[in-house]
Write an enzyme that holds these catalytic residues in place. Structure first.
Site, PDB file in Angstrom:
ATOM      1  N   ASN A   1       0.784  -1.267  -0.055  1.00 49.78           N
ATOM      2  CA  ASN A   1       0.159   0.101   0.080  1.00 49.78           C
ATOM      3  C   ASN A   1       0.947   1.410   0.041  1.00 49.78           C
ATOM      4  O   ASN A   1       0.284   2.325  -0.493  1.00 49.78           O
ATOM      5  CB  ASN A   1      -0.767  -0.136   1.353  1.00 49.78           C
ATOM      6  CG  ASN A   1      -1.501   1.316   1.453  1.00 49.78           C
ATOM      7  OD1 ASN A   1      -2.599   1.827   1.065  1.00 49.78           O
ATOM      8  ND2 ASN A   1      -0.908   1.983   2.461  1.00 49.78           N
TER       9      ASN A   1
ATOM     10  N   TYR B   1       3.841  10.281 -10.839  1.00 49.54           N
ATOM     11  CA  TYR B   1       2.891   9.214  -9.946  1.00 49.54           C
ATOM     12  C   TYR B   1       2.149   8.380 -10.803  1.00 49.54           C
ATOM     13  O   TYR B   1       2.139   7.188 -10.747  1.00 49.54           O
ATOM     14  CB  TYR B   1       1.914  10.040  -9.185  1.00 49.54           C
ATOM     15  CG  TYR B   1       1.099   9.535  -8.291  1.00 49.54           C
ATOM     16  CD1 TYR B   1       1.619   8.672  -7.124  1.00 49.54           C
ATOM     17  CD2 TYR B   1      -0.296   9.620  -8.601  1.00 49.54           C
ATOM     18  CE1 TYR B   1       0.346   7.934  -6.530  1.00 49.54           C
ATOM     19  CE2 TYR B   1      -1.099   8.819  -7.854  1.00 49.54           C
ATOM     20  CZ  TYR B   1      -0.720   7.987  -6.785  1.00 49.54           C
ATOM     21  OH  TYR B   1      -1.846   7.137  -6.064  1.00 49.54           O
TER      22      TYR B   1
ATOM     23  N   LYS C   1       1.927   4.175 -11.269  1.00 43.38           N
ATOM     24  CA  LYS C   1       1.014   3.238 -11.312  1.00 43.38           C
ATOM     25  C   LYS C   1       0.834   2.277 -12.431  1.00 43.38           C
ATOM     26  O   LYS C   1       0.527   1.257 -12.337  1.00 43.38           O
ATOM     27  CB  LYS C   1      -0.099   3.746 -10.744  1.00 43.38           C
ATOM     28  CG  LYS C   1      -0.076   4.461  -9.198  1.00 43.38           C
ATOM     29  CD  LYS C   1       0.068   3.522  -8.349  1.00 43.38           C
ATOM     30  CE  LYS C   1       0.126   4.310  -6.767  1.00 43.38           C
ATOM     31  NZ  LYS C   1       0.344   3.399  -5.805  1.00 43.38           N
TER      32      LYS C   1
ATOM     33  N   THR D   1      -7.123  11.699   2.003  1.00 45.82           N
ATOM     34  CA  THR D   1      -5.801  11.388   2.984  1.00 45.82           C
ATOM     35  C   THR D   1      -4.711  12.491   2.687  1.00 45.82           C
ATOM     36  O   THR D   1      -4.954  13.400   1.953  1.00 45.82           O
ATOM     37  CB  THR D   1      -5.220  10.108   2.367  1.00 45.82           C
ATOM     38  OG1 THR D   1      -4.802  10.245   1.059  1.00 45.82           O
ATOM     39  CG2 THR D   1      -6.253   8.850   2.363  1.00 45.82           C
TER      40      THR D   1
HETATM   41  P1  NAP Z   1      -1.191   8.478   2.337  1.00 42.06           P
HETATM   42  O1  NAP Z   1      -2.140   8.809   3.540  1.00 42.06           O
HETATM   43  O2  NAP Z   1      -0.035   9.442   1.955  1.00 42.06           O
HETATM   44  O3  NAP Z   1      -0.280   7.147   3.129  1.00 42.06           O
HETATM   45  C1  NAP Z   1       0.977   6.788   2.620  1.00 42.06           C
HETATM   46  C2  NAP Z   1       1.384   5.777   3.556  1.00 42.06           C
HETATM   47  O4  NAP Z   1       2.449   5.280   2.800  1.00 42.06           O
HETATM   48  C3  NAP Z   1       1.782   6.371   4.854  1.00 42.06           C
HETATM   49  O5  NAP Z   1       1.817   5.352   5.721  1.00 42.06           O
HETATM   50  C4  NAP Z   1       3.511   6.541   4.407  1.00 42.06           C
HETATM   51  O6  NAP Z   1       4.036   6.518   5.661  1.00 42.06           O
HETATM   52  C5  NAP Z   1       3.760   5.138   3.590  1.00 42.06           C
HETATM   53  N1  NAP Z   1       5.176   5.480   2.933  1.00 42.06           N
HETATM   54  C6  NAP Z   1       5.527   6.358   2.046  1.00 42.06           C
HETATM   55  N2  NAP Z   1       6.676   5.897   1.720  1.00 42.06           N
HETATM   56  C7  NAP Z   1       6.957   4.889   2.522  1.00 42.06           C
HETATM   57  C8  NAP Z   1       8.315   4.271   2.501  1.00 42.06           C
HETATM   58  N3  NAP Z   1       9.422   4.600   1.751  1.00 42.06           N
HETATM   59  N4  NAP Z   1       8.141   3.169   3.347  1.00 42.06           N
HETATM   60  C9  NAP Z   1       7.304   2.738   4.041  1.00 42.06           C
HETATM   61  N5  NAP Z   1       6.078   3.481   4.143  1.00 42.06           N
HETATM   62  C10 NAP Z   1       6.172   4.493   3.349  1.00 42.06           C
HETATM   63  O7  NAP Z   1      -1.640   7.738   1.191  1.00 42.06           O
HETATM   64  P2  NAP Z   1      -2.979   6.942   1.009  1.00 42.06           P
HETATM   65  O8  NAP Z   1      -3.770   7.918   0.323  1.00 42.06           O
HETATM   66  O9  NAP Z   1      -3.450   6.316   2.126  1.00 42.06           O
HETATM   67  O10 NAP Z   1      -2.484   6.152  -0.180  1.00 42.06           O
HETATM   68  C11 NAP Z   1      -2.582   4.632  -0.067  1.00 42.06           C
HETATM   69  C12 NAP Z   1      -2.369   4.036  -1.432  1.00 42.06           C
HETATM   70  O11 NAP Z   1      -3.584   4.042  -2.326  1.00 42.06           O
HETATM   71  C13 NAP Z   1      -1.145   4.539  -2.034  1.00 42.06           C
HETATM   72  O12 NAP Z   1      -0.569   3.241  -2.934  1.00 42.06           O
HETATM   73  C14 NAP Z   1      -1.797   5.297  -3.139  1.00 42.06           C
HETATM   74  O13 NAP Z   1      -1.317   5.461  -4.423  1.00 42.06           O
HETATM   75  C15 NAP Z   1      -3.168   4.570  -3.320  1.00 42.06           C
HETATM   76  N6  NAP Z   1      -4.266   5.536  -3.929  1.00 42.06           N
HETATM   77  C16 NAP Z   1      -4.638   6.675  -3.185  1.00 42.06           C
HETATM   78  C17 NAP Z   1      -5.823   7.332  -3.666  1.00 42.06           C
HETATM   79  C18 NAP Z   1      -6.401   8.559  -2.816  1.00 42.06           C
HETATM   80  O14 NAP Z   1      -7.350   9.176  -3.410  1.00 42.06           O
HETATM   81  N7  NAP Z   1      -6.012   8.600  -1.511  1.00 42.06           N
HETATM   82  C19 NAP Z   1      -6.355   7.199  -4.824  1.00 42.06           C
HETATM   83  C20 NAP Z   1      -5.653   6.003  -5.778  1.00 42.06           C
HETATM   84  C21 NAP Z   1      -4.774   5.420  -5.166  1.00 42.06           C
HETATM   85  P3  NAP Z   1       4.819   7.847   6.314  1.00 42.06           P
HETATM   86  O15 NAP Z   1       3.564   8.273   7.273  1.00 42.06           O
HETATM   87  O16 NAP Z   1       6.133   7.408   7.029  1.00 42.06           O
HETATM   88  O17 NAP Z   1       5.088   8.850   5.350  1.00 42.06           O
END
Ligand code: NAP
Length: 244
Positions: free
Chosen positions: A91, A167, A171, A202
């Site tokens: 994730n 980005y 993906k 988020t």
């Molecule tokens: P988020 O709130 O920014 O959380 C990202 C997470 O990834 C955080 O726990 C962050 O940890 C961790 N992370 C980043 N770099 C890392 C590393 N090098 N090692 C370990 N952990 C790391 O993002 P989210 O929105 O929940 O996204 C979760 C997933 O859903 C991602 O794959 C994203 O691309 C995908 N996604 C999200 C959306 C959306 O609308 N939010 C839409 C489509 C897809 P830290 O706190 O340490 O930074």
């Protein structure tokens, strides 16, 4: 291995589970009665998430993990505690900084995003695959995004977020790599699929998303709980298959 090795409960690891959608995936898997590893790079954020998940009733434990770094320590934690891993949810991801228009993008940013979102998934998956192969029903869920869909990106009428040379292509590449994993792992019992959570509020998008992180977690939970005859190498959101 300790006494927990004989535990028949499903063991999962979610990377980037300290916040956002990853945290909600961990909470959702915990609610199934599973043991859930909170993969997180920062010790304090990891401990806080584990404490919050436990307070909510989940059997959560911390797994130190920076996906851009060696993942063998995380594998060692799981090997020691359980001797296997049933479900891996890749994730963790970053968006990288702006601007991301391809004519002006900073190549260092592209590298950073690919290192986390693509190489990180390969690194973690390969480190944990020996433990997944010991599971009766191993599942890998890679969190992708519809912005990685070339069909949508090349549709002038498509709504696929801002122009992005880091980005969105990260993906797309994750999707392509996941299909290759599915091909290589065909017949092994390991099912590997891609989930798009939808546009969720988020830190990733400054909380502009229209869905909750809990809603975003649903597709991952569904792919984590696929039956043995479920798909592999497929790309879904909560409503069904997405175009490549
Ligand atoms: P988020 O709130 O920014 O959380 C990202 C997470 O990834 C955080 O726990 C962050 O940890 C961790 N992370 C980043 N770099 C890392 C590393 N090098 N090692 C370990 N952990 C790391 O993002 P989210 O929105 O929940 O996204 C979760 C997933 O859903 C991602 O794959 C994203 O691309 C995908 N996604 C999200 C959306 C959306 O609308 N939010 C839409 C489509 C897809 P830290 O706190 O340490 O930074």
């Amino acid at each position: 291995m300790d006494e927990n090795t004989t535990d028949s409960r499903t063991v999962a690891l979610v990377t980037g589970a300290n916040k956002g959608i990853g945290y909600e995936i961990a909470a959702g898997l915990g609610a199934l009665g599973w043991r859930v590893g909170v993969g997180a790079r920062d010790e304090g954020r990891r401990a806080a998430a584990v404490a919050a998940l436990r307070a909510g009733g989940a059997d959560a434990f911390g797994v130190p993990l920076d996906v851009t770094d060696d993942a063998s320590a995380a594998a060692a934690v799981l090997a020691e505690r359980f001797g296997r891993l049933d479900v891996l949810v890749n994730n963790a991801a970053v968006t990288g900084s702006v601007p991301q228009e391809p004519t002006v993008v900073d190549l260092a940013e592209v590298r950073t995003v690919l290192e986390t979102n693509v190489l990180g998934v390969i690194r973690v998956t390969n480190a944990l695959l020996p433990l997944l192969r010991r599971s009766a029903s191993p599942r890998i869920v890679n969190m992708s995004s519809v912005v990685g869909s070339l069909t949508r990106q090349s549709d002038p009428a498509g709504e696929t977020g801002p122009i992005s040379a880091a980005y969105s292509p990260s993906k797309t590449l994750l999707n392509a790599v996941t299909v290759q994993y599915a091909k290589e792992l065909r017949g092994t019992g390991v099912l590997v699929n891609l989930g798009c959570p939808g546009f969720c509020a988020t830190d990733l998008n400054g909380h502009r998303g229209t869905r909750s992180p809990e809603q975003g977690a649903r597709v991952a939970i569904r792919l984590a709980t696929l039956p043995d005859d479920g798909p592999s190498g497929a790309f879904f959101d909560e409503d069904g298959p997405l175009p490549w």
